[in-house]
Design a protein around this motif. Structure first.
Motif, PDB file in Angstrom:
ATOM      1  N   VAL A 167       1.068 -10.971  11.358  1.00 34.39           N
ATOM      2  CA  VAL A 167       0.790 -12.068  10.427  1.00 34.39           C
ATOM      3  C   VAL A 167       0.440 -13.341  11.191  1.00 34.39           C
ATOM      4  CG1 VAL A 167       1.844 -13.631   8.730  1.00 34.39           C
ATOM      5  CG2 VAL A 167       2.145 -11.157   8.509  1.00 34.39           C
ATOM      6  N   ARG A 170      -3.084 -13.088  12.590  1.00 39.21           N
ATOM      7  CA  ARG A 170      -4.110 -13.301  11.567  1.00 39.21           C
ATOM      8  C   ARG A 170      -4.190 -14.781  11.176  1.00 39.21           C
ATOM      9  NH1 ARG A 170      -7.467 -10.957   8.215  1.00 39.21           N
ATOM     10  NH2 ARG A 170      -6.892  -8.878   8.923  1.00 39.21           N
ATOM     11  N   MET A 174      -7.494 -17.625  11.291  1.00 40.64           N
ATOM     12  CA  MET A 174      -8.065 -18.169  10.055  1.00 40.64           C
ATOM     13  C   MET A 174      -8.366 -19.659  10.208  1.00 40.64           C
ATOM     14  SD  MET A 174      -5.466 -16.177   7.441  1.00 40.64           S
ATOM     15  CE  MET A 174      -5.991 -17.064   5.977  1.00 40.64           C
ATOM     16  N   ARG A 182      -2.065 -21.256   4.792  1.00 38.06           N
ATOM     17  CA  ARG A 182      -2.776 -20.295   5.634  1.00 38.06           C
ATOM     18  C   ARG A 182      -1.851 -19.144   6.023  1.00 38.06           C
ATOM     19  NH1 ARG A 182      -5.564 -22.642  10.889  1.00 38.06           N
ATOM     20  NH2 ARG A 182      -3.400 -23.078  11.390  1.00 38.06           N
ATOM     21  N   LEU A 185      -1.235 -16.902   2.991  1.00 35.41           N
ATOM     22  CA  LEU A 185      -2.373 -16.019   2.737  1.00 35.41           C
ATOM     23  C   LEU A 185      -2.397 -14.880   3.749  1.00 35.41           C
ATOM     24  CD1 LEU A 185      -4.923 -15.376   1.153  1.00 35.41           C
ATOM     25  CD2 LEU A 185      -6.184 -16.950   2.644  1.00 35.41           C
ATOM     26  N   ALA A 186      -2.073 -15.178   4.998  1.00 40.18           N
ATOM     27  CA  ALA A 186      -2.037 -14.127   6.026  1.00 40.18           C
ATOM     28  C   ALA A 186      -0.995 -13.078   5.685  1.00 40.18           C
ATOM     29  CB  ALA A 186      -1.750 -14.754   7.389  1.00 40.18           C
ATOM     30  N   LEU A 188      -0.063 -12.171   2.658  1.00 37.14           N
ATOM     31  CA  LEU A 188      -0.606 -11.351   1.572  1.00 37.14           C
ATOM     32  C   LEU A 188      -1.628 -10.342   2.086  1.00 37.14           C
ATOM     33  CD1 LEU A 188      -1.043 -14.039  -1.237  1.00 37.14           C
ATOM     34  CD2 LEU A 188       0.723 -12.264  -1.079  1.00 37.14           C
ATOM     35  N   VAL A 189      -2.491 -10.797   2.995  1.00 41.08           N
ATOM     36  CA  VAL A 189      -3.509  -9.900   3.549  1.00 41.08           C
ATOM     37  C   VAL A 189      -2.860  -8.765   4.321  1.00 41.08           C
ATOM     38  CG1 VAL A 189      -5.422  -9.714   5.181  1.00 41.08           C
ATOM     39  CG2 VAL A 189      -5.293 -11.673   3.630  1.00 41.08           C
ATOM     40  N   GLU A 190      -1.873  -9.084   5.155  1.00 40.28           N
ATOM     41  CA  GLU A 190      -1.259  -8.052   5.983  1.00 40.28           C
ATOM     42  C   GLU A 190      -0.332  -7.143   5.177  1.00 40.28           C
ATOM     43  OE1 GLU A 190      -2.154  -7.079   8.795  1.00 40.28           O
ATOM     44  OE2 GLU A 190      -3.560  -8.726   9.145  1.00 40.28           O
ATOM     45  N   ALA A 192      -1.103  -6.135   2.208  1.00 36.70           N
ATOM     46  CA  ALA A 192      -2.050  -5.180   1.627  1.00 36.70           C
ATOM     47  C   ALA A 192      -2.465  -4.120   2.638  1.00 36.70           C
ATOM     48  CB  ALA A 192      -3.276  -5.921   1.097  1.00 36.70           C
ATOM     49  N   ARG A 193      -2.418  -4.468   3.920  1.00 37.55           N
ATOM     50  CA  ARG A 193      -2.831  -3.549   4.979  1.00 37.55           C
ATOM     51  C   ARG A 193      -1.647  -2.860   5.646  1.00 37.55           C
ATOM     52  NH1 ARG A 193      -7.714  -4.941   7.636  1.00 37.55           N
ATOM     53  NH2 ARG A 193      -6.663  -4.669   9.634  1.00 37.55           N
ATOM     54  N   ARG A 250       5.547  -1.497   1.231  1.00 34.13           N
ATOM     55  CA  ARG A 250       5.406  -2.910   0.857  1.00 34.13           C
ATOM     56  C   ARG A 250       6.562  -3.373  -0.013  1.00 34.13           C
ATOM     57  NH1 ARG A 250       0.482  -0.724  -0.556  1.00 34.13           N
ATOM     58  NH2 ARG A 250      -1.186  -1.014   0.983  1.00 34.13           N
TER      59      ARG A 250
END
Length: 313
Positions: A167, A170, A174, A182, A185-186, A188-190, A192-193, A250
């Protein structure tokens, strides 16, 4: 005990009555303690030593300034800021006889608080000044990590080498949004991955191959501003604590993560704790974060170094 890294003046004794070098980060904690700096410097001067404020405009310059001050015979080094400032200054005094004082003035002050300093910067300076007057130090352990290319770094609190490190990596790439959003958001992105990664872990030479989403190596209990990721870690026991969250999905990670503030996450069946003097850690595509600072890419070897730091406490 292994010696300090090449180039560190381990045999250099602080000059008796020598100047107190001070590294201050005015932007730490979003600048909320900026106005306190003159008062903090005055408090340090009350110990009867000359005080020298180091000039630096970047993390790299800050670290270089601390190393230069120690090489020139500073009697002590004080870092005013958060864990990042402390981490940079620590590189100059680890494994030497030069005493060190961390003044917690950042967003995250884990190392200072975990090693017994008051949370209030003025109170912390009073403790440091008293120790300077009495020539009193308290030794604690540090962790020394070595990359495959031989580069060595020290850390005092925790090394993150899993989801949290990913995280951070990432978020640092950004350019939008700015500020805390920021990082959110990182996350949330990670999330999802999210997927377990294959780690090779050797603890005092004993191999453990495992799948995990989070790996932390702690000299102290906390990181991230009070999250007790390695709750049993003790910076005076000569050991490192390793906490591993295994094949966590998750939903489970979201549910367990708040428990880290209390340290109760280690009771979850998918969380395993270890303890060792030497930790060898390998995985593909992971850049570690030590004391919240971007550090070495895996694989790394991490060793507990007893009594590597003399604290002014």
């Amino acid at each position: 005990m292994p010696g300090p890294p090449a180039g560190d003046p381990a045999d250099r004794l602080p000059v008796a009555g020598g100047p107190v070098a001070v590294l201050a980060n005015p932007t730490a904690g979003r600048g909320r303690h900026r106005a306190l700096l003159p008062r903090l410097l005055e408090g340090l001067a009350g110990a009867g030593r000359p005080v020298r404020l180091l000039a630096a405009s970047s993390p790299g310059e800050a670290e270089a300034a601390c190393r230069a001050a120690v090489a020139e015979g500073a009697g002590a080094l004080v870092a005013i800021g958060g864990d990042g400032t402390v981490h940079r200054a620590m590189q100059a005094v680890a494994g030497t006889a030069v005493p060190f004082g961390p003044v917690p003035a950042g967003t995250g002050n884990d190392f200072a608080l975990d090693t017994g300093f008051p949370a209030d910067p003025v109170a912390a300076v009073d403790v440091i000044a008293s120790a300077l007057r009495a020539d009193r130090t308290h030794v604690v352990d540090l962790a020394r990590m070595t990359g495959v290319d031989g580069v060595e770094r020290w850390f005092g609190a925790v090394l993150a080498a899993g989801f949290d490190a990913i995280v951070n990596e990432r978020a640092n790439r950004m350019r939008w949004p700015r500020g805390p959003r920021r990082y959110d958001l990182a996350i949330l992105v990670e999330l999802a991955r999210l997927r377990p990664r294959r780690y090779t872990l050797r603890l005092d030479g004993v191999p453990h191959d495992l799948d995990a989403v989070l790996v932390a190596v702690g000299n102290c209990p906390t990181y991230g501003g009070g999250m007790r990721i390695c709750p049993a870690a003790d910076p005076t026991d000569g050991l490192l604590d390793v906490v591993v969250a295994g094949r966590v999905n998750r939903r489970t990670l979201i549910r367990v993560k708040p428990r880290i503030y209390r340290g109760t996450h280690v009771g979850h069946p998918l969380v395993t704790s270890y303890r060792a003097r030497t930790v060898e850690l390998a995985a593909d595509g992971i850049v570690t974060y030590a004391d919240g600072e971007r550090s070495l890419e895996l694989p790394v070897t991490i060793s507990a170094v007893p009594g590597a730091l003399r604290l002014l406490r």
